[in-house]
Scaffold this motif. Structure first.
Motif, mmCIF file in Angstrom:
data_model
loop_
_atom_site.group_PDB
_atom_site.id
_atom_site.type_symbol
_atom_site.label_atom_id
_atom_site.label_comp_id
_atom_site.label_asym_id
_atom_site.label_seq_id
_atom_site.Cartn_x
_atom_site.Cartn_y
_atom_site.Cartn_z
ATOM 1 N N UNK A 1 58.958 -1.606 -4.412
ATOM 2 C CA UNK A 1 57.722 -1.849 -3.670
ATOM 3 C C UNK A 1 56.773 -0.659 -3.768
ATOM 4 N N UNK A 2 57.359 0.550 -3.741
ATOM 5 C CA UNK A 2 56.532 1.756 -3.873
ATOM 6 C C UNK A 2 55.869 1.806 -5.238
ATOM 7 N N UNK A 3 56.648 1.485 -6.295
ATOM 8 C CA UNK A 3 56.086 1.477 -7.651
ATOM 9 C C UNK A 3 54.995 0.422 -7.786
ATOM 10 N N UNK A 4 55.244 -0.760 -7.180
ATOM 11 C CA UNK A 4 54.236 -1.819 -7.247
ATOM 12 C C UNK A 4 52.953 -1.401 -6.553
ATOM 13 N N UNK A 5 53.120 -0.670 -5.460
ATOM 14 C CA UNK A 5 51.944 -0.207 -4.724
ATOM 15 C C UNK A 5 51.145 0.797 -5.555
#
Length: 406
Positions: free
Chosen positions: A144-148
């Motif tokens: 999720x952090x990478x997607x953000x």
């Protein structure tokens, strides 16, 4: 068949404890001897381990609740983690089938996943879980952090979103943070205030030339470590040894007051003050007067590691007839230590500094340390306290005295 999770049996000196941290949630799989919950007492944090494999079924005592010896904390059910309590399957199914945005606040996050989400400003309820029972894993949070990070910016769509997640503070902001005081720190605070209120406490000072001790340590430290299987030679063992010799000569410094009686101890149980994340702790070297320098150093190193890891037991910190504290490790040049009741005295070590000294009519540079002895004047006279400290000074400035017993 449910297995009861109970608080440990506290010693007589500990009335109760507080549930500090549950490391598992209802429905989590638990393996035998795995840490389930921490119980914080006035002295140490006690770890409660699982007695068998299973699933955490219920939590009876929540974090912050007070518990007594052997009181029921929760129950452990049968299973391997795939099965959970009755309400868990439905919740897990919903978490797996629902869209991420609809998972809500009931999504089960691992501690690592929750920490990553909070540090990166991600709403935990927006995370989709791929673990067992819909659990949000660390990998889910990282994804999720990478997607953000990779998501295209939308300057006109949500102009206020970046500002809300911005951790920087504006100039002039006055931020306060309120956290509950741990039982260990609260107990230390209470005992120190009691000591100052109930004792006629005085402090006497002296200084010691560390030249001989430092030369002895420098000459033999490598051989010492090799001979004693990796035990390093430090300064603390010299002070403990000197203190135990001085305590033999001045029994009142090693005594304590019990009501209307004075108790003289025929042994020297020396407490060594250690700073930990949870507050000051004082593990005790039993019968230190019978220990060698290597045994003292090994004992101190073992206690230091246990203090950092939060593994000290209550028995290891109970008792003590005399205490040594070393503020010099933090750079303190001089301080007035507070006596640890019911003891009668405490020795304070400080930083070693190169200072000009007059020796045989000549000004020379010597490594000097200030020593402080705080003592209970109800039990120890000023002359006795000063002479005791001078004895330690003389033993350290001429370490051969420790071997010759003079």
């Amino acid at each position: 068949m449910a297995i009861e999770i109970k608080a440990p049996t506290f010693p007589e000196s500990v009335a109760d404890g507080t549930v500090a941290t549950w490391h598992k949630k209802p429905g989590d799989a638990v393996k035998r001897d795995e840490l389930i919950v921490d119980i914080e007492t006035d002295k140490v944090v006690i770890e409660v381990l699982a007695e068998a494999d299973g699933v955490l079924a219920t939590i009876i005592k929540n974090e912050g609740d007070t518990v007594l010896s052997n009181e029921l904390l929760g129950t452990l059910g049968e299973g391997s983690g795939a099965a959970a309590p009755a309400a868990a399957p439905a919740a897990a199914t919903a978490a797996q089938t629902a869209a991420p945005a609809a998972s809500g606040d009931d999504a089960i996050l691992s501690p690592a996943a929750r920490k990553i989400a909070e540090e990166n400003g991600i709403d935990p309820s927006s995370l989709a879980g791929t673990g067992k029972g819909g659990r949000v894993t660390k990998e889910d949070a990282v994804a999720a952090v990478e997607a953000k990070k990779n998501a295209p910016s939308a300057p006109s769509a949500k102009p206020s979103a970046p500002a809300a997640a911005e951790p920087m503070l504006a100039a002039g902001d006055r931020v306060e943070k309120r956290v509950p005081m741990t039982r260990v720190r609260a107990t230390v605070a209470r005992r120190l205030v009691e000591a100052q209120s109930n004792m006629a406490m005085l402090t006497t000072f002296n200084e010691v030339d560390m030249t001989e001790v430092m030369a002895l340590r420098s000459k033999y430290k490598d051989l010492f470590e090799k001979t004693h299987n990796g035990v390093r030679l430090g300064f603390m063992s010299f002070f403990v040894k000197a203190a135990t010799e001085a305590l033999k000569r001045f029994p009142a410094v090693n005594a304590s007051i019990d009501g209307a009686d004075i108790v003289y101890h025929g042994y020297a149980d020396v407490g060594v003050a250690v700073s930990s994340d949870r507050g000051l702790v004082v593990p005790v070297l039993r019968n230190a007067e019978l220990m060698s320098l290597a045994e003292i150093e090994n004992g101190i190193a073992t206690y230091g590691k246990k203090a950092r890891d939060g593994k000290l037991s209550i028995d290891e910190m109970t008792g003590g007839t005399f205490t040594i504290t070393n503020g010099g490790t933090f750079g303190s040049m001089m301080s007035t230590p507070i006596v640890n009741p019911p003891q009668a005295a405490i020795l304070g070590m400080h930083n070693i500094l190169q200072r000009p000294m007059a020796v045989n009519g000549q000004v020379v540079i010597r490594p000097m340390m200030y020593l402080a002895l705080s003592y209970d004047h109800r039990l120890i006279d000023g002359k006795e306290a000063v002479t005791f400290l001078v004895t330690i000074k003389n033993l350290l400035e001429d370490p051969a005295r420790l071997l010759l017993d003079i």
